[in-house]
Write an enzyme that holds these catalytic residues in place. Structure first.
Site, PDB file in Angstrom:
ATOM      1  N   GLU A 233      -4.682  -0.791 -10.281  1.00  0.00           N
ATOM      2  CA  GLU A 233      -4.198  -1.137 -11.619  1.00  0.00           C
ATOM      3  C   GLU A 233      -3.925   0.096 -12.496  1.00  0.00           C
ATOM      4  O   GLU A 233      -4.585   0.315 -13.521  1.00  0.00           O
ATOM      5  CB  GLU A 233      -5.181  -2.104 -12.291  1.00  0.00           C
ATOM      6  CG  GLU A 233      -5.306  -3.399 -11.491  1.00  0.00           C
ATOM      7  CD  GLU A 233      -6.135  -4.486 -12.162  1.00  0.00           C
ATOM      8  OE1 GLU A 233      -6.853  -4.178 -13.132  1.00  0.00           O
ATOM      9  OE2 GLU A 233      -6.057  -5.638 -11.696  1.00  0.00           O
ATOM     10  N   GLU A 336      -4.797  -8.048  -4.594  1.00  0.00           N
ATOM     11  CA  GLU A 336      -5.944  -8.600  -5.324  1.00  0.00           C
ATOM     12  C   GLU A 336      -5.560  -9.797  -6.180  1.00  0.00           C
ATOM     13  O   GLU A 336      -4.534  -9.798  -6.860  1.00  0.00           O
ATOM     14  CB  GLU A 336      -6.558  -7.538  -6.245  1.00  0.00           C
ATOM     15  CG  GLU A 336      -7.830  -8.019  -6.930  1.00  0.00           C
ATOM     16  CD  GLU A 336      -8.359  -7.014  -7.932  1.00  0.00           C
ATOM     17  OE1 GLU A 336      -8.428  -5.823  -7.598  1.00  0.00           O
ATOM     18  OE2 GLU A 336      -8.695  -7.435  -9.059  1.00  0.00           O
TER      19      GLU A 336
END
Length: 485
Positions: A233, A336
């Site tokens: 991220e 994810e």
């Protein structure tokens, strides 16, 4: 001139022969003498990956507009399937260690055994700590730029033993890849592993070396590493371990440091996955990195998550397709997803499972080769998590009672992972009404797998049509089915 013409004709003939050979391979699937085994999971029933029917094919005619149909075209093949799995985090390892030996084995079988469970074939883990750890840590002493103090002793208590057991249960092989959440604090602009910050340029080489140290240390422990993602991220300033890279910063770190360092350290065969963040900005990241030949040569493909809905919108499945269309030589990997904001009252909330089914079908149909859930195991509080970011997992353990809690998400994932095996090829599949969504894969053993999901409040009767053959299937309201034939 004659010589050149002869060479061109020879090349053209060879190409035509190769295409004919490939077409012959594509057309070998037949419904002749095949029976269809139907497995079903549905809300407000006891059906959980339950075999519910054995069907036969009959003759198909033009379907009516009043009928609902799923169309499968076996001669149209797409991406090769890599696998499905989840992440073994520190949190998962700590919870697993609290279970009895019997419950540990039940858990391992539930995920990694193809017969007793759902046959996971992928595994993600973290490079040192993430939010799903009991605290922040690294593998070096703070300030050790040369990484002389590097060791993975921390992971040997909980995480590594669990990974080894998972590999063993899966038959000795799992495709394992790893992701960092943050460099050590001293390497960052904010001097903190938490709350964003950026990697300081003077530590680019040291941080690139860190990945190679990790890979070699894990492989020395008998856990082969398939690949890495550059950063988890990279556009999020989180309250937990995080590090921000602009597209240009990730591109330059990859092409000038990480890629060359992996190659120099004899790890050039390891796959490097960029982005590892949500679908919303993935197209921009792909354009910046994949359009740069020097960076692109190190990138196997792009990882993505499903949390773009944090802003209140719908999942942006179409962005996955657009990256696939623009960069067909690059692979797409779902790295994810989890259901956020843990609430024990919602263990059996059906919408949580449906979120998985909807995402998996859409992502696969848009070109994704593999799909990885987040934590495979959490406790009755949705943790441990050292910053209070408690979430759901497909299986929870109540560490007070020692019992395992299976959620709808586990069964929805299982409708794919148990039946679609690595190296399968995705097959053209379409539906005639929006109440259903579907995808199909052809396994290497010749078995076709079609997954159908009913998003509506009513049971649906549908045709499964392949060429001139069909069968008729009933799927319950809010149900998911896997058809194997």
């Amino acid at each position: 001139m004659k010589k050149i013409t002869a060479v061109v004709l020879l090349a053209t003939s060879f190409l035509a022969f190769s295409q004919q050979k490939n077409q012959a391979k594509l057309k070998y699937f037949s419904t002749k003498d095949k029976t269809i085994t139907v497995y079903t999971t549905a809300e407000n029933t006891d059906l959980r990956l339950t075999q519910t029917d054995k069907l036969n094919f009959g003759t198909s005619k033009q379907p009516l507009e009043t009928e609902i149909s799923v169309f499968v075209e076996p001669t149209k093949m797409f991406q090769k399937f890599m696998g499905i799995g989840g992440a073994i985090t520190d949190a998962s390892g700590e919870v697993f260690a609290k279970l009895s030996k019997e419950k540990q084995q039940e858990f391992l079988n539930a995920y990694y055994d193809k017969e007793k469970g759902i046959g996971y074939s992928l595994l993600r883990t973290t490079i040192h700590s993430s939010d799903f750890s009991s605290g922040s840590y690294t593998y070096i002493k703070e300030g050790d730029t040369d990484l002389k103090t590097f060791n993975i002793d921390h992971d040997k208590q909980y995480r590594i033993p669990m990974i080894k057991e998972a590999i063993k249960t899966a038959g000795g092989k799992l495709l394992l890849y790893v992701s960092p959440w943050s460099p050590p604090a001293f390497m960052k602009s904010n001097g903190n592993m938490l709350k964003g910050g950026a990697l300081l340029p003077e530590y680019y080489q040291s941080w690139a070396n860190y990945y190679t140290k990790f890979i070699k240390a894990y492989e020395k422990e008998g856990m082969p590493i398939w690949g890495i993602t550059v950063q988890n991220e990279p556009m999020a300033t989180q309250t937990w371990e995080s590090c921000v890279y602009s597209a240009e910063a990730e591109r330059d770190f990859l092409k000038n440091f990480l890629g060359p360092t992996m190659k120099k350290q004899g790890l050039g065969d390891k796959k490097i996955v960029v982005w590892d963040h949500n679908r919303d900005l993935m197209n921009h990241r792909a354009n910046v990195i994949f359009s740069d030949p020097e960076a692109s040569k190190y990138a196997w493909g792009m990882g993505f998550h499903w949390y773009e809905t944090w802003a209140g919108g719908a999942p942006m499945f179409d962005n996955v397709r657009k990256v696939h269309e623009a960069y067909p030589s690059k692979n797409l990997l779902f790295t994810e997803g989890c259901v956020e904001r843990f609430d024990a009252k919602k263990y059996q909330l059906w919408a949580n499972g449906e979120r998985y089914g909807t995402s998996m079908i859409n992502d696969f149909n848009n070109g994704t080769v593999g799909w990885t859930d987040w934590n495979i195991l959490l406790d009755q509080n949705g943790g441990p998590n050292h910053v209070g970011n408690f979430c759901f997992a497909p299986i929870h353990a109540d560490t007070n009672s020692g019992e395992l809690i299976y959620t709808p998400s586990y069964y929805y994932i299982g409708h794919f992972s148990k039946f679609i095996r690595p190296d399968a090829k995705r097959i053209s599949t379409a539906v005639s009404r929006s109440s259903l969504i579907s995808t199909s894969f052809l396994n290497t053993d010749g078995k076709m797998v079609t997954v159908v999901m009913n998003q509506s409040d009513k049971k649906v009767t549908y045709n499964l049509i392949i060429a001139t053959e069909k069968t008729v299937v009933i799927i319950p309201a809010h149900g998911i089915q896997t058809l194997v034939y």
